[in-house]
Every structure is written in C-alpha cells, then in structure tokens.
Design an enzyme around this catalytic site. Structure first.
Site, PDB file in Angstrom:
ATOM      1  N   ALA A  65       0.592  -1.059  39.655  1.00  0.00           N
ATOM      2  CA  ALA A  65      -0.646  -0.601  39.020  1.00  0.00           C
ATOM      3  C   ALA A  65      -1.183  -1.740  38.170  1.00  0.00           C
ATOM      4  O   ALA A  65      -0.440  -2.629  37.765  1.00  0.00           O
ATOM      5  CB  ALA A  65      -0.361   0.628  38.174  1.00  0.00           C
ATOM      6  N   GLY A 108       3.892   0.333  41.303  1.00  0.00           N
ATOM      7  CA  GLY A 108       2.994   1.104  42.164  1.00  0.00           C
ATOM      8  C   GLY A 108       2.929   0.552  43.581  1.00  0.00           C
ATOM      9  O   GLY A 108       2.644   1.293  44.526  1.00  0.00           O
ATOM     10  N   GLU A 111       5.767   2.090  45.233  1.00  0.00           N
ATOM     11  CA  GLU A 111       5.443   3.524  45.366  1.00  0.00           C
ATOM     12  C   GLU A 111       4.405   3.748  46.466  1.00  0.00           C
ATOM     13  O   GLU A 111       4.472   4.732  47.206  1.00  0.00           O
ATOM     14  CB  GLU A 111       4.936   4.053  44.016  1.00  0.00           C
ATOM     15  CG  GLU A 111       6.060   4.127  42.985  1.00  0.00           C
ATOM     16  CD  GLU A 111       5.561   4.348  41.567  1.00  0.00           C
ATOM     17  OE1 GLU A 111       4.630   3.622  41.138  1.00  0.00           O
ATOM     18  OE2 GLU A 111       6.080   5.238  40.877  1.00  0.00           O
ATOM     19  N   GLU A 131       8.719  -1.163  35.975  1.00  0.00           N
ATOM     20  CA  GLU A 131       7.962  -0.595  34.853  1.00  0.00           C
ATOM     21  C   GLU A 131       8.759  -0.567  33.559  1.00  0.00           C
ATOM     22  O   GLU A 131       8.213  -0.695  32.474  1.00  0.00           O
ATOM     23  CB  GLU A 131       7.500   0.838  35.187  1.00  0.00           C
ATOM     24  CG  GLU A 131       6.464   0.931  36.295  1.00  0.00           C
ATOM     25  CD  GLU A 131       7.047   1.101  37.679  1.00  0.00           C
ATOM     26  OE1 GLU A 131       8.243   0.780  37.886  1.00  0.00           O
ATOM     27  OE2 GLU A 131       6.318   1.559  38.580  1.00  0.00           O
TER      28      GLU A 131
HETATM   29  N1  CAA Z   1      -1.452  -5.839  36.996  1.00  0.00           N
HETATM   30  C1  CAA Z   1      -2.425  -6.701  36.642  1.00  0.00           C
HETATM   31  N2  CAA Z   1      -2.373  -8.015  36.897  1.00  0.00           N
HETATM   32  C2  CAA Z   1      -1.288  -8.489  37.515  1.00  0.00           C
HETATM   33  C3  CAA Z   1      -0.236  -7.647  37.927  1.00  0.00           C
HETATM   34  C4  CAA Z   1      -0.345  -6.251  37.643  1.00  0.00           C
HETATM   35  N3  CAA Z   1       0.579  -5.368  38.032  1.00  0.00           N
HETATM   36  N4  CAA Z   1       0.705  -8.407  38.514  1.00  0.00           N
HETATM   37  C5  CAA Z   1       0.257  -9.666  38.497  1.00  0.00           C
HETATM   38  N5  CAA Z   1      -0.948  -9.717  37.894  1.00  0.00           N
HETATM   39  C6  CAA Z   1      -1.793 -10.891  37.650  1.00  0.00           C
HETATM   40  C7  CAA Z   1      -1.178 -11.774  36.560  1.00  0.00           C
HETATM   41  O1  CAA Z   1      -1.502 -11.298  35.270  1.00  0.00           O
HETATM   42  C8  CAA Z   1      -1.809 -13.100  36.867  1.00  0.00           C
HETATM   43  O2  CAA Z   1      -3.140 -13.082  36.399  1.00  0.00           O
HETATM   44  P1  CAA Z   1      -3.761 -14.389  35.647  1.00  0.00           P
HETATM   45  O3  CAA Z   1      -3.833 -15.442  36.728  1.00  0.00           O
HETATM   46  O4  CAA Z   1      -5.094 -13.924  35.193  1.00  0.00           O
HETATM   47  O5  CAA Z   1      -2.815 -14.745  34.563  1.00  0.00           O
HETATM   48  C9  CAA Z   1      -1.887 -13.088  38.401  1.00  0.00           C
HETATM   49  O6  CAA Z   1      -1.804 -11.727  38.798  1.00  0.00           O
HETATM   50  C10 CAA Z   1      -0.720 -13.851  39.031  1.00  0.00           C
HETATM   51  O7  CAA Z   1       0.503 -13.308  38.509  1.00  0.00           O
HETATM   52  P2  CAA Z   1       1.730 -14.216  38.005  1.00  0.00           P
HETATM   53  O8  CAA Z   1       1.223 -15.473  37.392  1.00  0.00           O
HETATM   54  O9  CAA Z   1       2.609 -13.353  37.152  1.00  0.00           O
HETATM   55  O10 CAA Z   1       2.452 -14.545  39.392  1.00  0.00           O
HETATM   56  P3  CAA Z   1       3.987 -14.919  39.645  1.00  0.00           P
HETATM   57  O11 CAA Z   1       4.060 -15.385  41.058  1.00  0.00           O
HETATM   58  O12 CAA Z   1       4.510 -15.808  38.573  1.00  0.00           O
HETATM   59  O13 CAA Z   1       4.807 -13.527  39.505  1.00  0.00           O
HETATM   60  C11 CAA Z   1       5.146 -11.162  39.912  1.00  0.00           C
HETATM   61  C12 CAA Z   1       4.622 -12.510  40.456  1.00  0.00           C
HETATM   62  C13 CAA Z   1       6.693 -11.220  39.848  1.00  0.00           C
HETATM   63  C14 CAA Z   1       4.737 -10.102  40.913  1.00  0.00           C
HETATM   64  C15 CAA Z   1       4.581 -10.899  38.508  1.00  0.00           C
HETATM   65  O14 CAA Z   1       3.166 -11.059  38.556  1.00  0.00           O
HETATM   66  C16 CAA Z   1       4.870  -9.538  37.955  1.00  0.00           C
HETATM   67  O15 CAA Z   1       5.990  -9.287  37.469  1.00  0.00           O
HETATM   68  N6  CAA Z   1       3.868  -8.627  37.970  1.00  0.00           N
HETATM   69  C17 CAA Z   1       3.961  -7.310  37.363  1.00  0.00           C
HETATM   70  C18 CAA Z   1       4.889  -6.381  38.141  1.00  0.00           C
HETATM   71  C19 CAA Z   1       4.977  -5.055  37.443  1.00  0.00           C
HETATM   72  O16 CAA Z   1       5.455  -4.932  36.329  1.00  0.00           O
HETATM   73  N7  CAA Z   1       4.515  -4.004  38.130  1.00  0.00           N
HETATM   74  C20 CAA Z   1       4.525  -2.643  37.606  1.00  0.00           C
HETATM   75  C21 CAA Z   1       3.159  -2.305  37.072  1.00  0.00           C
HETATM   76  S1  CAA Z   1       3.122  -0.706  36.268  1.00  0.00           S
HETATM   77  C22 CAA Z   1       3.081   0.423  37.526  1.00  0.00           C
HETATM   78  O17 CAA Z   1       3.014   0.077  38.696  1.00  0.00           O
HETATM   79  C23 CAA Z   1       3.114   1.890  37.140  1.00  0.00           C
HETATM   80  C24 CAA Z   1       3.245   2.859  38.260  1.00  0.00           C
HETATM   81  O18 CAA Z   1       4.230   3.563  38.385  1.00  0.00           O
HETATM   82  C25 CAA Z   1       2.145   3.043  39.224  1.00  0.00           C
END
Ligand code: CAA
Length: 257
Positions: A65, A108, A111, A131
């Site tokens: 998400a 998400g 999911e 999360e």
């Molecule tokens: N939401 C919004 N933006 C996100 C995102 C997310 N879930 N995941 C990545 N991005 C964005 C980053 O903020 C970054 O943006 P900027 O360039 O503006 O800084 C861009 O995408 C690239 O991301 P990274 O620089 O972090 O890329 P990476 O290759 O170093 O890492 C990753 C990749 C491991 C996937 C890392 O981005 C990450 O851990 N993302 C979040 C994963 C996460 O926590 N997901 C759960 C979300 S909550 C949820 O999903 C609730 C639910 O139950 C539905």
C-alpha cells in the site's frame, strides 16, 4: 487508466493487467486499486475474456500500500476512506485471475497476489508482509490468506518479523504454484492461462466458486455446495459438448453457454 495498463485481448480469451507505477515501485494507492477494481468488473462481463493475468514490473510486482498516502491519516480517516473495501471487488471476480510475480511482492503487494487465484513467480520474486516494521500490520488479507496458504507458524513468522522469503521458500510453503525464469514469466503464465481458457467458462466459474467456498464453510456444507455446482454444470451446453467430444474422441469447443 493512469496507474495500470490493460490489454483485454492480449491473446484469445486472455486479458493482461499490468501495474504501471514504476517510480513508486507500484505502490498501491487508492486510485490504482480503484482502477484494478473497475477493470476487473469490466473484464468479468466481457465474453471474450476467460482468464485474467495480473502482473507488475520485473524489479517489483508491488511494494505494498502507498505508505506516503496513508502516513499521516488518522484512524477515522482510514475508517471513512475504508480503502481496503475496494479489494472486495477483486475477490468478487468470477473469472480466474493469475498473478505473475517478479521481484518484490510486499505488504499489500503480497496480499494482492494472494487475492488472485493462482500465483506464478519468477526466480527473483520475494514475498513478505513487512508492515510490522513500519508500526502497523497487514490490513488487506495478509494475516488470513497467508495463514491459510502456509499454515500458522510460517505466517506468524512472516507477519511478526516482516522478513522476506524467496520464491523457493514460497513454493515449499504452498504460497505459489510454480517458479519460472524471470525472462519467461509472462510466457509461462500464459501457458497456464491457456490451459484454463480452453475449458468451459461456465464450469471454470462454478469450480472457482466451489474451491473458494472451502474457506468459508464446514466440510459438509462445502460438499453440498460443490455438488449443487456440479449439477448446475449440466444446465450448460458446454457440459453436453464436453462429454460428447469425449465420446466422439475430439477436442471440445466450449462456448461459455
Ligand atoms: N509506498 C510508497 N512509496 C514507496 C513504497 C510504498 N509501499 N515502496 C517504495 N516506495 C517508494 C520509495 O519511497 C522511493 O521513493 P523516492 O524515490 O521518492 O524516495 C521509491 O519507491 C523507490 O523505493 P526505494 O528507494 O526504497 O527502493 P529500494 O530498491 O531501495 O527498496 C523496497 C525496495 C525493499 C521494496 C523498499 O522500497 C520497501 O521496503 N518498500 C516498502 C515495503 C513496505 O513496507 N510495504 C508495506 C506497505 S503497508 C501495506 O501494504 C499495508 C497493507 O496491508 C495493505
């Protein structure tokens, strides 16, 4: 469509939806989820579509998400927006949906893949429910679908630590159908889709419904439900065609009627 690409006729009977928000790693904002919901509704009504493939990019299927969109929301905002109710539309799709996953399928994203009916993963796929690392927990089915797919102890470990698992671990745990080389992901997913698209769409729909019903019923209720759907297939021309083709030793020509 702003956040997804849709090809309703990628090939005969097979539609492909591609998540297309690469700069944000296909983070699932509300608008993107609405586009998926509305597209699935249209494809479900399109007689030229029998199977739907949902895919992302090579580096990432979806990173979850959209954290930025919800970071400052209050609980009441979340309740009022009720963004995960959009996901119910995916679950309601009657036609089979196959997730083709390469790279990260997190939060998400995992999911979303699990909401589909089958998952084909590339050898680079990584699954996880991270999360917990951002102070929250899965909210779009992770605690339920992961537990049903992999069992309690595996799901508990993933949900409570936020760790990622490889495609091999996902396959061993029963989360995915198969692993394919990354460059062949769509081709291999299409092979699976073609096998299903060649069957009676009526029987496929009724069978999908019966399998899903297994999660919501006792064994006895599920068996009765299955039996009624089985009997219902006998109302279709496809059942007559399928059995006639078997007897006549030819390939059936199913029309979805
Ligand atoms: N939401 C919004 N933006 C996100 C995102 C997310 N879930 N995941 C990545 N991005 C964005 C980053 O903020 C970054 O943006 P900027 O360039 O503006 O800084 C861009 O995408 C690239 O991301 P990274 O620089 O972090 O890329 P990476 O290759 O170093 O890492 C990753 C990749 C491991 C996937 C890392 O981005 C990450 O851990 N993302 C979040 C994963 C996460 O926590 N997901 C759960 C979300 S909550 C949820 O999903 C609730 C639910 O139950 C539905």
């Amino acid at each position: 469509m702003q956040f997804i690409k849709v090809n309703p006729q990628h090939e005969k009977f097979i539609a492909v939806i591609e998540l297309n928000r690469p700069k944000e790693l296909n983070a699932l904002n509300r608008e993107l989820m609405l586009e998926i919901r509305d597209t699935l509704r249209e494809l479900d009504e399109d007689d030229n579509v029998r199977v739907i493939i949902l895919t992302g990019g090579q580096k990432v299927f979806a990173a979850g998400a959209d954290i930025k969109q919800m970071a400052s929301a209050t609980a009441i905002d979340m309740l009022n927006i009720d963004q995960f109710s959009t996901w119910d539309g995916i679950k309601k799709t009657k036609k089979p949906i196959i997730a083709a996953v390469s790279g990260f399928a997190l939060g998400g994203g995992c999911e979303l893949a699990m909401t589909c009916d089958m998952i084909v993963a590339s050898d680079t796929a990584k699954f996880g429910q991270p999360e917990i690392k951002i102070g929250t927990m899965p909210g779009a089915g992770g605690t339920q679908r992961l537990t049903r797919a992999m069992g309690k102890v595996q799901a508990m470990e993933l949900v409570l630590t936020g760790k990622f698992i490889s495609a091999e671990e996902a396959l061993a745990g029963g989360l995915i159908n198969k692993i394919v080389p990354v460059e062949l992901l769509l081709d291999e997913t299409l092979k699976l889709a073609r096998l299903i698209a060649a069957q009676s769409p009526v029987a496929v729909k009724l069978a999908k419904e019966a399998v899903n019903n297994a999660f919501n019923s006792t064994l006895d209720e599920g068996l009765i439900f299955e039996r009624k759907n089985f009997y219902l297939t006998f109302a279709s021309a496809d059942q007559k065609e399928g059995m006639a083709a078997f007897v006549e030793k030819r390939v059936p020509d199913f029309k979805g009627k």
